[in-house]
Design an enzyme around this catalytic site. Structure first.
Site, PDB file in Angstrom:
ATOM      1  N   SER A  12       0.830  -1.208   0.000  1.00 52.26           N
ATOM      2  CA  SER A  12       0.000   0.000   0.000  1.00 52.26           C
ATOM      3  C   SER A  12       0.867   1.261   0.000  1.00 52.26           C
ATOM      4  CB  SER A  12      -0.965  -0.048   1.184  1.00 52.26           C
ATOM      5  OG  SER A  12      -1.986   0.898   1.018  1.00 52.26           O
ATOM      6  N   GLU A  17     -13.950  10.162 -12.693  1.00 51.46           N
ATOM      7  CA  GLU A  17     -13.845  11.314 -13.599  1.00 51.46           C
ATOM      8  C   GLU A  17     -13.018  10.925 -14.815  1.00 51.46           C
ATOM      9  OE1 GLU A  17     -12.095  14.824 -11.808  1.00 51.46           O
ATOM     10  OE2 GLU A  17     -13.049  14.309  -9.913  1.00 51.46           O
ATOM     11  N   HIS A  77      -4.043  -0.820  -4.512  1.00 54.62           N
ATOM     12  CA  HIS A  77      -5.498  -1.043  -4.362  1.00 54.62           C
ATOM     13  C   HIS A  77      -6.141  -0.751  -5.713  1.00 54.62           C
ATOM     14  CE1 HIS A  77      -5.111  -1.016   0.076  1.00 54.62           C
ATOM     15  NE2 HIS A  77      -4.327   0.035  -0.073  1.00 54.62           N
TER      16      HIS A  77
END
Lengths: 293, 293
Positions: B154, B172, B196
């Site tokens: 991460s 977007e 992720h």
């Protein structure tokens, strides 16, 4: 000076062809595929381009609102818009049952149309109602002979290809279970369209769809954005978002189909383009043609 | 029969090289970049591969939990895991202030380490604490001389490149404002890592990051998935999700930087791969090496 005459005439001919081509590009798009949520209140760039393509003030526009569960409301919305733009005639083909597609009254309406607009809703509903009916046959024939133009937004965009994304989810590694695939209405057979694209984070679902159909060209269309086809295998981008092309033409490997439906998919050597307003793409030759920055 | 002898010996040499290579691939990875949420309770495939790379039962593992706001809890979690696997020694480098990085005690700990594991949390915190400090220098030097291996998950994965994604959003069209970019710790300078990845729908953000850094290789790593670097410019995929490579090596155009920060970006001619467990990739030559379906 015959040589000069020949050159002059061929230059004139070239200029005239260019003028025609540029006119074709700027004012008439046989097919417009819209990613949903197109501007309906401000400049209406995309809807206006469709209106102009259909003939402007001489346009006779047929609206198919059948994807929606509220066909009256949705149909009326677009009726007001195209009437407001000054279309000569606007009619709503409020088809609610598949059996209606055999009725001559819709053929009569279609015969007069210079443009057909297919609204959003549920693409499965559109497929179930319209697939392999005289309505679709008639639109295809008239599209082929340049008698009308068509546009579809959201669900109306999804049905454009021969293969169609019926639904799916996001937030997962690309896998077979991420996307539901079925057949579309096939107005532009080679494209596999996804809409509300980056707005609803649909890259993993389009990748999963392309793994299943590597013979198609994946086209992810953002909201208030569209690909406007020129009828010569090219399109240009209109609107405020992006178009994401997933081209598996040089794919060297995919593990699709996998045994476990939610097993991760692999796809090696895709070509991907992110296009924006003004960009042009040749989907027959699979190449970006030009860009305006 | 000298000719046969030569062939025999070269074949033996080749076999021995292959054996070495295959051993190197299967048991020791100098760098492992993990997409977060790796399995900590079942087979622990990825964490176990790190443990083995660090020396297995002879491993001396240093845990850097500094990205987390709960370094004690996070540090202890991994302490239990690696101790439970049977590591000879596990120590937590609970660095909370940048000034601590000058202290000899951490250098002493690092000197004994055969593996360093960087946990999740906030990658900006890691950068602020560790960038350009003797801690990072020391890890780089010992990594270079094969004295230790490192892994990051991460936030600990985000900091691996010279350039780093500090944050961003989704939902977007790709645009500059979608992603916050800064510098990373540069353990593998050429990679621009996102984690992720499909789980948090980060394709538009990685595309936006690559538009800003077309000299890097975009690597989107799903949860419980990792790229395990072999130290020779290649990596293989471990874990249950996918790796998405965004290779701008053949990019023909981008409009980045644009005047309006939220204007849509264009990127023409990216090469994209979706890789899964067992797939290998050469990030120096930018080519998929092999696959296991």
């Amino acid at each position: 000076m015959p040589l000069i005459n020949v050159r002059d005439s061929s230059m004139l001919e070239m200029k005239s062809r260019l003028a025609q081509k540029s006119m074709a590009i700027s004012t008439r798009y046989p097919v417009m595929i819209i990613g949903g949520a197109e501007d309906k209140t401000n400049g209406c760039e995309i809807l206006r381009a469709f209106f102009e393509s259909a003939g402007g003030s001489s346009a006779n526009i047929g609206i198919i609102p059948s994807a929606s569960r509220e066909p009256t409301i949705v149909g009326d919305r677009y009726y007001q818009i195209f009437t407001g733009m000054g279309a000569a005639q606007v009619q709503i083909l409020d088809i609610r049952f598949r059996t209606e597609c055999e009725e001559p009254r819709w053929q009569d309406v279609l015969k007069g149309c210079t443009g057909v607009f297919i609204t959003g809703g549920d693409q499965l509903r559109l497929r179930d109602l319209l697939c392999d009916t005289p309505i679709v046959d008639s639109i295809k024939t008239r599209l082929q002979s340049s008698e009308l133009v068509i546009a579809g937004t959201s669900a109306g965009a999804a049905i454009m290809g021969e293969d169609m994304i019926a639904g799916g989810s996001s937030g997962e590694s690309p896998n077979q279970a991420l996307v539901d695939l079925t057949n579309g209405l096939g107005f532009v057979p080679e494209l596999l369209v996804d809409q509300h694209f980056h707005n609803r984070n649909r890259m993993a679902r389009l990748l999963s769809a392309i793994a299943a159909h590597p013979n198609r060209l994946g086209v992810g269309i953002d909201e208030d954005t569209c690909i406007a086809l020129g009828g010569d295998g090219t399109f240009q981008v209109l609107g405020k978002g992006t178009i994401t092309i997933v081209d598996p033409g040089s794919l060297t490997h995919t593990n699709h189909p996998v045994t476990g439906e939610d097993s991760p998919l692999s796809l090696h050597n895709l070509r991907v383009h992110v296009l924006k307003k003004g960009d042009c793409y040749d989907y027959k030759k699979r190449a970006v043609l030009q860009y305006h920055s």
